[in-house]
Structures are given as C-alpha cells and as structure tokens.
Design a protein around this motif. Structure first.
Motif, PDB file in Angstrom:
ATOM      1  N   ALA A  34      -4.677  -7.444   7.896  1.00  0.00           N
ATOM      2  CA  ALA A  34      -4.934  -8.547   6.970  1.00  0.00           C
ATOM      3  C   ALA A  34      -4.073  -8.430   5.721  1.00  0.00           C
ATOM      4  O   ALA A  34      -3.556  -9.425   5.201  1.00  0.00           O
ATOM      5  N   ALA A  35      -3.887  -7.198   5.218  1.00  0.00           N
ATOM      6  CA  ALA A  35      -3.030  -7.001   4.054  1.00  0.00           C
ATOM      7  C   ALA A  35      -1.578  -7.343   4.385  1.00  0.00           C
ATOM      8  O   ALA A  35      -0.870  -7.954   3.577  1.00  0.00           O
ATOM      9  N   LEU A  36      -1.128  -6.987   5.585  1.00  0.00           N
ATOM     10  CA  LEU A  36       0.237  -7.308   5.995  1.00  0.00           C
ATOM     11  C   LEU A  36       0.433  -8.816   6.094  1.00  0.00           C
ATOM     12  O   LEU A  36       1.457  -9.349   5.643  1.00  0.00           O
ATOM     13  N   ILE A  37      -0.527  -9.501   6.679  1.00  0.00           N
ATOM     14  CA  ILE A  37      -0.427 -10.955   6.815  1.00  0.00           C
ATOM     15  C   ILE A  37      -0.338 -11.611   5.437  1.00  0.00           C
ATOM     16  O   ILE A  37       0.416 -12.569   5.231  1.00  0.00           O
ATOM     17  N   ALA A  38      -1.096 -11.068   4.480  1.00  0.00           N
ATOM     18  CA  ALA A  38      -1.114 -11.615   3.120  1.00  0.00           C
ATOM     19  C   ALA A  38       0.081 -11.151   2.291  1.00  0.00           C
ATOM     20  O   ALA A  38       0.201 -11.543   1.126  1.00  0.00           O
ATOM     21  N   ARG A  39       0.940 -10.320   2.854  1.00  0.00           N
ATOM     22  CA  ARG A  39       2.130  -9.801   2.176  1.00  0.00           C
ATOM     23  C   ARG A  39       1.754  -9.008   0.926  1.00  0.00           C
ATOM     24  O   ARG A  39       2.406  -9.094  -0.112  1.00  0.00           O
ATOM     25  N   GLU A  40       0.699  -8.212   1.037  1.00  0.00           N
ATOM     26  CA  GLU A  40       0.233  -7.392  -0.074  1.00  0.00           C
ATOM     27  C   GLU A  40       0.532  -5.925   0.234  1.00  0.00           C
ATOM     28  O   GLU A  40       0.028  -5.385   1.221  1.00  0.00           O
ATOM     29  N   PRO A  41       1.359  -5.254  -0.559  1.00  0.00           N
ATOM     30  CA  PRO A  41       1.729  -3.866  -0.263  1.00  0.00           C
ATOM     31  C   PRO A  41       0.523  -2.941  -0.216  1.00  0.00           C
ATOM     32  O   PRO A  41      -0.450  -3.115  -0.962  1.00  0.00           O
ATOM     33  N   LEU A  42       0.593  -1.961   0.665  1.00  0.00           N
ATOM     34  CA  LEU A  42      -0.428  -0.926   0.739  1.00  0.00           C
ATOM     35  C   LEU A  42      -0.084   0.128  -0.307  1.00  0.00           C
ATOM     36  O   LEU A  42       1.033   0.647  -0.346  1.00  0.00           O
ATOM     37  N   THR A  43      -1.032   0.447  -1.155  1.00  0.00           N
ATOM     38  CA  THR A  43      -0.756   1.278  -2.327  1.00  0.00           C
ATOM     39  C   THR A  43      -1.312   2.691  -2.228  1.00  0.00           C
ATOM     40  O   THR A  43      -1.340   3.418  -3.210  1.00  0.00           O
ATOM     41  N   ALA A  44      -1.759   3.078  -1.042  1.00  0.00           N
ATOM     42  CA  ALA A  44      -2.210   4.452  -0.810  1.00  0.00           C
ATOM     43  C   ALA A  44      -1.649   4.926   0.517  1.00  0.00           C
ATOM     44  O   ALA A  44      -1.430   4.129   1.435  1.00  0.00           O
ATOM     45  N   PRO A  45      -1.394   6.229   0.655  1.00  0.00           N
ATOM     46  CA  PRO A  45      -0.794   6.728   1.898  1.00  0.00           C
ATOM     47  C   PRO A  45      -1.792   6.806   3.032  1.00  0.00           C
ATOM     48  O   PRO A  45      -3.013   6.810   2.824  1.00  0.00           O
ATOM     49  N   ILE A  46      -1.278   6.847   4.245  1.00  0.00           N
ATOM     50  CA  ILE A  46      -2.100   7.159   5.412  1.00  0.00           C
ATOM     51  C   ILE A  46      -1.996   8.658   5.616  1.00  0.00           C
ATOM     52  O   ILE A  46      -0.911   9.180   5.863  1.00  0.00           O
TER      53      ILE A  46
END
Length: 286
Positions: A34-46
């Motif tokens: 959902a974050a990828l679809i919204a073009r919102e960067p992920l701000t914590a590591p996996i």
C-alpha cells in the motif's frame, strides 16, 4: 492510519520476525504494498529477514501490487551486474516479477518523473520467450536464442522504495520485488539464433543519455559476461521453487549501468553495434 504509518508498521513487524520464520506476516506485505502504491518512501529498515523470509514476503507484495499494476507478465533479474552484486554483498542475481504496467509504456511516452517513492532510471533489455523448451536450452547463447522470439529495447523505471539513509540489503531488495514498477519499451527486434547476433549482444555498447548528455555507457558483457547468461541462472532459480519459464513471458535482463535517480528530461537508451541502425528507446520524464 495513513499509508505511511501502515508501511512503517509493516517494517516494525518484519523487524520483530524471528530469523528462522519461513514466511513473515502477509498483512505486513499488504501494508508495504500500500505504501508503494501511494509512492510513500519506507523510512525504517527491514531487519532480520533470511532469504526464505524475503522470498515469501515478496510473493505477498507481488500479489497485492498485481491488482493495480496488472497481471504478472514475466520476470526481472536484478543484480546481474557484478558491481551491483558486490555492492549488496551477494554472489548471484536476484529475481522479481514484472507486471503489465512494467511493459505498457511505449517509446516516446511521457511519464511523471516521480513515478515511485524512490524512482530511478536504469539501462536494461527485454527478451520474450518463444517456447517452454528454453528451460532445457542450457547455457549456449545461440541455443537460448532459438527459444526467444523478440529482443526489445527497454528503459526500466524501478522504485527502490526506501527513503535516503535507510539501509537496503539484498534481503530487503528481494522483499520489495527487486524494485520492479514501470518501464518503457521500444520496437522489438527478431531474436536471431546465430553466432553473429549472439556476438553483437555481447559486444554492443549500451548508452543512456538525458537531454542529449551521456549519463552512462556499458558493454553488453557487463551482464554476467553475456546478456543471455542471465537466462540459465533464471531457469535454475525458478526450478528451485518448482517453476518454469513459459511461452510469451518477458525477461528483464538487468541493469547495464548504475541506477540514476529519476529527473525530468528526455531519456534515450541506445544499443550501439546491435544492428546497422542502433535500436533505441526514449521516454520523457516530466
């Protein structure tokens, strides 16, 4: 909860997943998608993902992204350039799925420069599978070409997903489906099953420019010694999970040169030496 918070919650879940788990919570994969679809960067590591964890997580992400981006139409081989492998600390490529949206845009089309959360531009090349016998073709380039019907100029437009400063290791790259998102295709060439054509694929120069200024240049051999060497690796990687290449599937062979952050301009990719008139593909990022 906003999409960004959902994405961060997904990453928190992953960080807490025991390393021995074969498959993390698929609800987390849905939230990252959902974050990828919204073009919102992920701000914590996996954190703490084993390769098995990452591959299972990728399947969940792909399933959710295929809803807005279209059916899976083939495969992406990432890190096929040895320099990229060294950067991520792995001795082999990584596999992702590509969608209908990845091959939908045609040369000359206009695409927003911010097409993803962390968008980049990559020199690439597509091939299309003629028949299932490619799975038994072995490693000889001419034998492989007998089971391909098209070679297609291709600018890949991946999305690296993670905000600047967030560590991106090989497991995280697998988990986000090796960044597959969009692309732009040029006019297809017939795949010629000849020693001459196989040699030209290796000896060509792949040149990426922006607004007429050269940004990257690399020989065909930068992909595992020959661009078609990617295919035996992909066949083996799919066989490892009980899959096979199928007629009509597309294969993105990987980046000939480093990924470049997306920016507005006219991007042109040429394959000098592949044909009498160098094939090319163009996209206008706005």
């Amino acid at each position: 909860m906003t999409t960004t918070r959902r994405g961060l919650a997904a990453l928190a879940l992953l960080a807490a997943t025991p390393a021995q788990a074969a498959c993390p919570d698929m609800a987390a994969a849905a939230r990252v998608a959902a974050a990828l679809i919204a073009r919102e960067p992920l701000t914590a590591p996996i954190a703490g993902l084993t390769p098995a964890d990452a591959e299972c997580f990728r399947e969940g992400v792909v399933a959710h992204l295929a809803q807005p981006w279209g059916d899976v139409v083939g495969w992406k081989a990432g890190l096929t350039n040895p320099a990229a492998q060294r950067h991520f600390g792995v001795p082999h490529p990584l596999r992702g799925a590509i969608y209908h949206a990845t091959i939908r845009a045609r040369s000359g089309d206009e695409i927003p420069a911010r097409f993803g959360s962390m968008p980049v531009v990559e020199s690439d090349l597509l091939v299309r599978v003629r028949d299932d016998a490619i799975n038994e073709a072995g490693s000889d380039p001419v034998a492989i070409l007998r089971h391909l019907d098209q070679v297609i100029p291709f600018i890949e437009l991946p999305d690296l997903a993670f905000a600047p400063g967030v560590p991106l290791d090989a497991a995280a790259l697998i988990a986000i489906n090796v960044g597959a998102r969009l692309g732009v295709v040029g006019d297809a060439m017939p795949a010629e099953a000849t020693t001459d054509f196989a040699g030209r694929l290796a000896s060509m120069s792949v040149v990426l420019s922006q607004d007429g200024n050269e940004r990257a240049r690399a020989p065909g051999t930068v992909l595992m010694g020959h661009p078609l060497n990617v295919i035996p690796w992909l066949v083996q990687d799919l066989a490892r999970v009980g899959r096979r290449l199928r007629a009509g599937e597309y294969i993105s062979l990987g980046g000939f040169s480093p990924q470049i952050p997306s920016a507005a301009g006219v991007w042109r990719l040429r394959y000098e030496g592949l044909a009498a008139t160098a094939p090319e593909v163009v996209v206008r990022l706005t």
